[in-house]
Design an enzyme around this catalytic site. Structure first.
Site, mmCIF file in Angstrom:
data_model
loop_
_atom_site.group_PDB
_atom_site.id
_atom_site.type_symbol
_atom_site.label_atom_id
_atom_site.label_comp_id
_atom_site.label_asym_id
_atom_site.label_seq_id
_atom_site.Cartn_x
_atom_site.Cartn_y
_atom_site.Cartn_z
ATOM 1 N N ASP A 9 0.844 -1.198 0.000
ATOM 2 C CA ASP A 9 0.000 0.000 0.000
ATOM 3 C C ASP A 9 0.876 1.244 0.000
ATOM 4 O OD1 ASP A 9 -1.993 -1.838 0.219
ATOM 5 O OD2 ASP A 9 -2.855 -1.074 2.085
ATOM 6 N N ASP A 130 -15.645 -2.949 -1.511
ATOM 7 C CA ASP A 130 -15.251 -2.666 -0.131
ATOM 8 C C ASP A 130 -16.534 -2.514 0.672
ATOM 9 O OD1 ASP A 130 -12.594 -2.534 -1.026
ATOM 10 O OD2 ASP A 130 -12.814 -0.423 -1.537
#
Length: 239
Positions: A9, A130
């Site tokens: 990330d 998500d």
């Protein structure tokens, strides 16, 4: 074969992990992103999951130059997500050699554009869903919609997407174990393959996910960076 996919990330040019997707709850693990991608490859990863967190929050990929460096430095495929909301961004990512691109917000807010993306790159787009309490979130996990994750997935299951990445953001970065019940519910509602993400805290979690029908992989972030999961060891067990 079940894939264990390390997450890299990117935020502010560094390798970080967020807690429950919150931009104000970050921990920096590596300054050098190429180095960390090479590390996971050397330990046996067959794919790396790269997320542009700056892009997810700002709505346009911000770290493409770094992603290109990662792509050139490793021989395993890279799947990328984070702020991909235009055809131009998609074209750029595929032009630098990204293998699959995860798109989420567009599928909720502009279904026609999402369809155009899929038509342009059949089998290469992953629908990133998500969810929080089973409901879809958008714009870098900031906005919670009233759309059930399962119903959004069903709308696109017949399209020529690669499949789905299902992230339970209430578990993401928490090391509290995935929400197995929700993952199973989601995976059983679609025909295309599902990669589970969020909450992996141990080798046992990964082995349990690998036994859920239609779940073909797990994205692992914090558990790897905190030493809770030994990548080489777990790869031998699921390989």
């Amino acid at each position: 074969m079940f894939e264990v996919i390390p997450a890299v990330d990117i935020k502010g040019g560094k390798c970080v992990r967020l807690y429950q997707g919150r931009a104000d709850k970050e921990k920096v693990y590596f300054e050098n992103l190429v180095e960390v991608a090479k590390k996971w490859e050397s330990l046996g990863a067959k794919r790396i999951h790269v997320v542009d967190l700056d892009g997810a929050f700002e709505g346009i990929p911000k770290n493409i130059a770094i992603v290109e460096e990662i792509v050139k430095s490793v021989s395993v495929p890279i799947q990328f997500g984070g702020g991909v909301r235009t055809i131009e961004a998609l074209d750029r990512l595929f032009s630098i050699g990204v293998d699959r691109v995860i798109v989420g917000t567009v599928a909720v807010e502009n279904p026609r554009l999402f369809e155009e993306m899929v038509d342009r790159y059949p089998g290469k787009i992953v629908l990133g869903i998500d969810a929080k309490n089973g409901m879809v979130t958008t714009k870098g996990w900031v906005e919670v919609t009233e759309i059930p994750a399962v119903s959004l997935a069903s709308d696109y299951d017949a399209m020529d997407i690669w499949g789905f990445v299902y992230t339970d953001i209430s578990r993401d970065g928490t090391l509290t174990s995935p929400n197995f019940e929700e993952v199973e519910k989601f995976a059983s509602a679609v025909n295309r393959p599902v990669i589970a993400s969020g909450g992996v805290s141990s080798e046992e979690d990964i082995l349990k996910l690998s036994k859920i029908e239609n779940v073909v992989g797990a994205i692992v972030g914090k558990a790897l960076y905190e030493g809770k999961v030994d990548l080489a060891s777990v790869l031998q067990k699921v390989g």
